[in-house]
Write an enzyme that holds these catalytic residues in place. Structure first.
Site, PDB file in Angstrom:
ATOM      1  N   LYS A   1       0.844  -1.214   0.000  1.00 59.36           N
ATOM      2  CA  LYS A   1       0.000   0.000   0.000  1.00 59.36           C
ATOM      3  C   LYS A   1       0.874   1.256   0.000  1.00 59.36           C
ATOM      4  O   LYS A   1       0.676   2.160  -0.800  1.00 59.36           O
ATOM      5  CB  LYS A   1      -0.923   0.029   1.236  1.00 59.36           C
TER       6      LYS A   1
ATOM      7  N   ARG B   1      -9.877   0.937   8.244  1.00 59.81           N
ATOM      8  CA  ARG B   1      -9.291  -0.323   8.674  1.00 59.81           C
ATOM      9  C   ARG B   1     -10.338  -1.248   9.293  1.00 59.81           C
ATOM     10  O   ARG B   1     -10.032  -2.362   9.676  1.00 59.81           O
ATOM     11  CB  ARG B   1      -8.320   0.062   9.734  1.00 59.81           C
TER      12      ARG B   1
ATOM     13  N   ARG C   1      11.029  -1.103  11.134  1.00 60.35           N
ATOM     14  CA  ARG C   1       9.915  -0.796  12.039  1.00 60.35           C
ATOM     15  C   ARG C   1       9.876  -1.799  13.185  1.00 60.35           C
ATOM     16  O   ARG C   1      10.017  -2.995  12.966  1.00 60.35           O
ATOM     17  CB  ARG C   1       8.580  -0.842  11.253  1.00 60.35           C
TER      18      ARG C   1
END
Ligand code: AP5
Ligand code: MG
Ligand code: ZN
Length: 218
Positions: free
Chosen positions: A13, A87, A159
Site C-alpha cells: 500500500k 481499517r 519498524r
C-alpha cells in the site's frame, strides 16, 4: 478524487500510494505514517498510538477517525489516496458520512492481493526512511546507497512492528477487522482487485490501468 488502497500488511500500500500519488497528483494520506511521525516528534498522539502499534493492534477508532477526517477537511485539493484507512467497518462508515456531508464520494477502492507467505517475507526485509517514510526492501527494492533513502537521503530503519511475532499479529487483526471491508466495498461496485505479486512497477502499472479504465467508463 478519493482512492482507497486496501490490502494486508506488506501488500504494498505504502509503496504504491507513493508512486500513484506522484503520477496522478493525489495527496498520500497514510495513517500508519502519521502515527509514526507523531511518535518521532514525541507528541501526545504518538504516545497514545505507540502501545497499540507495538502490539500489532489497531489504534482506537476515536483517535484514528478524528485524525483522518481532520486531515481530509483541512486539505485544499480534495484529491487523496488513503493508505491504511479505513481499517474496519466503523472507520469506513465514518468516512462515508464525512464525505457525504461534503457531497463527495469515494471513486475507487483498490484491493492489492498478495499471498500470506509473500507478505511475511516482505515485512521481514523492509527498511523505511525516518524522514519521509519511503519503504525499501533489503532484497527486492534496496536503496542505491545502503542505509540511506533515495528520495531524501534520510536514515533507514526497521519498524519495531515488523518482527515475525508482531507481523503475524497484524495479519490476524487484518483478517478479523479489515478484510470484511472487501465485501463492504464490493457491494458499492467500487472495488477493483489487483494482483500484488510481481515487481513494484508491474503492480503500479496494473493499478494505473485499472484507475484509468474506470474513469473512462464513468
Ligand atoms: P501501517 O503503517 O498502515 O501498516 P500495515 O497496514 O501493517 O501495512 P504496512 O505498512 O506494513 O504494509 P504496506 O502495504 O504499506 O507495504 P509496503 O508498501 O511498506 O499501520 C501500522 C500500525 O498503525 C497498525 O498496526 C495500527 O496499530 C496503526 N494504524 C494504522 N492505521 C490505522 C487505522 N486506520 N486504524 C487503527 N490503527 C491504525 O511494502 C512492504 C515491503 O514490501 C517493503 O519492504 C517494500 O519495499 C516491499 N514491496 C512492496 N511492493 C513490492 C513488490 N511488488 N515486490 C517486492 N517487494 C515489494
Ligand atoms: Mg504502509
Ligand atoms: Zn526519505
Amino acid at each position: 478524487m478519493y482512492i482507497i488502497l486496501l490490502g494486508a500488511p506488506g501488500a504494498g500500500k505504502g509503496t504504491q500510494a507513493a508512486i500513484i500519488s506522484d503520477k496522478i497528483n493525489l495527496e498520500h494520506v497514510a495513517t500508519g505514517d502519521l502515527f509514526r511521525q507523531a511518535l518521532e516528534q514525541g507528541t501526545g498522539l504518538g504516545n497514545k498510538a505507540r502501545s497499540f502499534m507495538d502490539k500489532g493492534l489497531l489504534v482506537p477508532d476515536e483517535i484514528t477517525i478524528e485524525l483522518v477526517l481532520g486531515k481530509l477537511s483541512s486539505a485544499e485539493g480534495g484529491r487523496f489516496v488513503l493508505d491504511g484507512f479505513p481499517r474496519n467497518l466503523k472507520q469506513a462508515k465514518a468516512l462515508d458520512e464525512a464525505l457525504a456531508k461534503q457531497s463527495r464520494d469515494i471513486d475507487k477502492v483498490v484491493y492489492i492481493m498478495v499471498p500470506e507467505d509473500v507478505l511475511l517475507k516482505r515485512l521481514a526485509g523492509r527498511w523505511i526512511c525516518r524522514s519521509c517514510q519511503a519503504p525499501y526492501h533489503s532484497v527486492d527494492s534496496p536503496p542505491k546507497v545502503e542505509g540511506r533513502c533515495d528520495r531524501c537521503g534520510g536514515e533507514l530503519y526497521q519498524r519495531p512492528d515488523d518482527t515475525v511475532e508482531t507481523a503475524r499479529k497484524r495479519l490476524e487483526v487484518y483478517f478479523a477487522e479489515t478484510a470484511p471491508l472487501i465485501d463492504y466495498y464490493a457491494r458499492t461496485g467500487k472495488l477493483v482487485e489487483i494482483d500484488g505479486e510481481g515487481g513494484v512497477d508491474e503492480v503500479s502499472q496494473r493499478i494505473l490501468v485499472a484507475l484509468s479504465q474506470e474513469s473512462r467508463a464513468e
